[in-house]
Design a protein around this motif. Sequence first.
Motif, PDB file in Angstrom:
ATOM      1  N   UNK A  12       0.813  -1.219   0.000  1.00 46.69           N
ATOM      2  CA  UNK A  12       0.000   0.000   0.000  1.00 46.69           C
ATOM      3  C   UNK A  12       0.839   1.258   0.000  1.00 46.69           C
ATOM      4  N   UNK A  13       0.460   2.224   0.837  1.00 50.74           N
ATOM      5  CA  UNK A  13       1.151   3.513   0.868  1.00 50.74           C
ATOM      6  C   UNK A  13       2.601   3.414   1.343  1.00 50.74           C
ATOM      7  N   UNK A  14       2.967   2.326   2.012  1.00 51.07           N
ATOM      8  CA  UNK A  14       4.342   2.137   2.485  1.00 51.07           C
ATOM      9  C   UNK A  14       5.251   1.576   1.390  1.00 51.07           C
ATOM     10  N   UNK A  15       4.716   1.334   0.217  1.00 51.01           N
ATOM     11  CA  UNK A  15       5.458   0.702  -0.863  1.00 51.01           C
ATOM     12  C   UNK A  15       6.416   1.666  -1.554  1.00 51.01           C
ATOM     13  N   UNK A  16       7.660   1.263  -1.652  1.00 48.05           N
ATOM     14  CA  UNK A  16       8.669   2.037  -2.371  1.00 48.05           C
ATOM     15  C   UNK A  16       8.418   1.951  -3.876  1.00 48.05           C
ATOM     16  N   UNK A  17       8.099   0.764  -4.393  1.00 50.04           N
ATOM     17  CA  UNK A  17       7.879   0.631  -5.836  1.00 50.04           C
ATOM     18  C   UNK A  17       6.686   1.470  -6.289  1.00 50.04           C
ATOM     19  N   UNK A  81       5.722  -0.180 -14.643  1.00 49.36           N
ATOM     20  CA  UNK A  81       5.420  -1.273 -13.726  1.00 49.36           C
ATOM     21  C   UNK A  81       6.130  -1.039 -12.400  1.00 49.36           C
ATOM     22  N   UNK A  82       5.357  -0.939 -11.337  1.00 53.00           N
ATOM     23  CA  UNK A  82       5.905  -0.895  -9.987  1.00 53.00           C
ATOM     24  C   UNK A  82       6.078  -2.325  -9.514  1.00 53.00           C
ATOM     25  N   UNK A  83       7.319  -2.750  -9.319  1.00 50.84           N
ATOM     26  CA  UNK A  83       7.608  -4.147  -9.001  1.00 50.84           C
ATOM     27  C   UNK A  83       8.543  -4.249  -7.797  1.00 50.84           C
ATOM     28  N   UNK A  84       7.991  -4.651  -6.684  1.00 52.01           N
ATOM     29  CA  UNK A  84       8.805  -4.933  -5.507  1.00 52.01           C
ATOM     30  C   UNK A  84       9.329  -6.362  -5.620  1.00 52.01           C
ATOM     31  N   UNK A  85      10.520  -6.586  -5.073  1.00 49.18           N
ATOM     32  CA  UNK A  85      11.082  -7.937  -5.064  1.00 49.18           C
ATOM     33  C   UNK A  85      10.539  -8.680  -3.840  1.00 49.18           C
ATOM     34  N   UNK A 124       9.060   0.797 -21.823  1.00 46.44           N
ATOM     35  CA  UNK A 124       8.670   0.261 -20.524  1.00 46.44           C
ATOM     36  C   UNK A 124       9.620   0.779 -19.457  1.00 46.44           C
ATOM     37  N   UNK A 125       9.042   1.185 -18.351  1.00 46.05           N
ATOM     38  CA  UNK A 125       9.807   1.574 -17.173  1.00 46.05           C
ATOM     39  C   UNK A 125       9.474   0.579 -16.071  1.00 46.05           C
ATOM     40  N   UNK A 126      10.499   0.052 -15.431  1.00 42.16           N
ATOM     41  CA  UNK A 126      10.315  -0.834 -14.292  1.00 42.16           C
ATOM     42  C   UNK A 126      10.777  -0.069 -13.055  1.00 42.16           C
ATOM     43  N   UNK A 127       9.826   0.200 -12.156  1.00 38.11           N
ATOM     44  CA  UNK A 127      10.136   0.834 -10.879  1.00 38.11           C
ATOM     45  C   UNK A 127      10.387  -0.300  -9.895  1.00 38.11           C
ATOM     46  N   UNK A 128      11.653  -0.617  -9.697  1.00 41.45           N
ATOM     47  CA  UNK A 128      12.061  -1.789  -8.934  1.00 41.45           C
ATOM     48  C   UNK A 128      12.466  -1.399  -7.518  1.00 41.45           C
ATOM     49  N   UNK A 129      11.944  -2.142  -6.541  1.00 38.59           N
ATOM     50  CA  UNK A 129      12.385  -1.929  -5.161  1.00 38.59           C
ATOM     51  C   UNK A 129      12.798  -3.267  -4.565  1.00 38.59           C
ATOM     52  N   UNK A 159      13.484  -0.884 -22.501  1.00 40.11           N
ATOM     53  CA  UNK A 159      13.110  -1.076 -21.095  1.00 40.11           C
ATOM     54  C   UNK A 159      14.129  -0.363 -20.221  1.00 40.11           C
ATOM     55  N   UNK A 160      13.634   0.490 -19.347  1.00 36.32           N
ATOM     56  CA  UNK A 160      14.503   1.208 -18.416  1.00 36.32           C
ATOM     57  C   UNK A 160      14.136   0.816 -16.993  1.00 36.32           C
ATOM     58  N   UNK A 161      15.137   0.453 -16.223  1.00 37.30           N
ATOM     59  CA  UNK A 161      14.916   0.085 -14.834  1.00 37.30           C
ATOM     60  C   UNK A 161      15.347   1.235 -13.936  1.00 37.30           C
ATOM     61  N   UNK A 162      14.446   1.622 -13.055  1.00 42.31           N
ATOM     62  CA  UNK A 162      14.760   2.609 -12.034  1.00 42.31           C
ATOM     63  C   UNK A 162      14.633   1.874 -10.706  1.00 42.31           C
ATOM     64  N   UNK A 163      15.762   1.724 -10.057  1.00 44.06           N
ATOM     65  CA  UNK A 163      15.864   0.804  -8.922  1.00 44.06           C
ATOM     66  C   UNK A 163      16.175   1.547  -7.626  1.00 44.06           C
ATOM     67  N   UNK A 164      15.489   1.110  -6.561  1.00 38.43           N
ATOM     68  CA  UNK A 164      15.840   1.517  -5.195  1.00 38.43           C
ATOM     69  C   UNK A 164      16.039   0.227  -4.423  1.00 38.43           C
ATOM     70  N   UNK A 165      17.277  -0.017  -4.019  1.00 45.95           N
ATOM     71  CA  UNK A 165      17.527  -1.245  -3.272  1.00 45.95           C
ATOM     72  C   UNK A 165      18.176  -0.940  -1.938  1.00 45.95           C
ATOM     73  N   UNK A 166      18.080  -1.914  -1.037  1.00 45.76           N
ATOM     74  CA  UNK A 166      18.559  -1.714   0.317  1.00 45.76           C
ATOM     75  C   UNK A 166      17.580  -0.933   1.167  1.00 45.76           C
ATOM     76  N   UNK A 167      16.320  -0.887   0.744  1.00 46.24           N
ATOM     77  CA  UNK A 167      15.331  -0.045   1.424  1.00 46.24           C
ATOM     78  C   UNK A 167      14.904  -0.589   2.789  1.00 46.24           C
TER      79      UNK A 167
END
Length: 188
Positions: A12-17, A81-85, A124-129, A159-167
Motif C-alpha cells: 500500500x502507501x508504504x510501498x517504495x515501488x 510497472x511498480x515491481x517490488x522484489x 517500458x519503465x520498471x520501478x524496482x524496489x 526497457x529502463x529500470x529505475x531501482x531503489x535497493x537496500x530499502x
Amino acid sequence: MKVLHIDSSIMGDASVSRQLSQAIVAQLKEKHADAQVDYLDLAQQPIAHLTAEILMGKDAEQAALGEQIIQQYLDADVVVVGAAMYNFGLSSALKAWIDRISVAGKTFKYTENGPVGLAGGKKAYIASSRGGVYGENSPVDFQEGMLKTVFGFTGVNDVEIIRAEGVNMGAELKDKAMADAMTKIQAI
C-alpha cells in the motif's frame, strides 16, 4: 500518449515501488500534456491466476478480462510497472498479469526462426524496489530479469529500470536509494 501504469506491491502507501512508479507517471504527465493513464492496481484488484479453464477459454468472464488486459497492453505507448522484489522474484499478482498478456497470436507469434514479439513500439519503465542490495545481474534476481525477458519476448526492447535497493537496511540507505532513483526519474 497512452500510459499503462501497473502497481503490484502488497504494501500500500508504504510501498517504495509504488512511490517510484507514481513519480515516473507524474514525470511523464509533466513532459507530455496529452498523456492518458490507464491504472491497474494488482494488489487491490487481483487478476485470477492462470488455470486450465482460463487457458483453454472455458471461463467466459476470465476470457473477457484476458482480452481487456491484452488490449490495454497493446494500446499503451508506455508501460510503467511498480515491481517490488519478493523472495528474489515478482509478486504473484504481477506474474498473473504476465500470464494474461503472454498470448501467442496476440503479443507474440512463433515463426520458423523462433518467437517474434507483436507488442513492440513502446517504452517500458520498471520501478524496482528491493529490501536488500543485489545489484545488476545478480544470480538471485528473478524480478528485473523476468520483466525484461517478458517485455522483450512480446517485442518491447526499450526497457529502463529505475531501482531503489537496500530499502529495508536502515533509513540512511533507504533515503539514499530513493534520492538516487528520484534523480533518474527527473531525467526522464
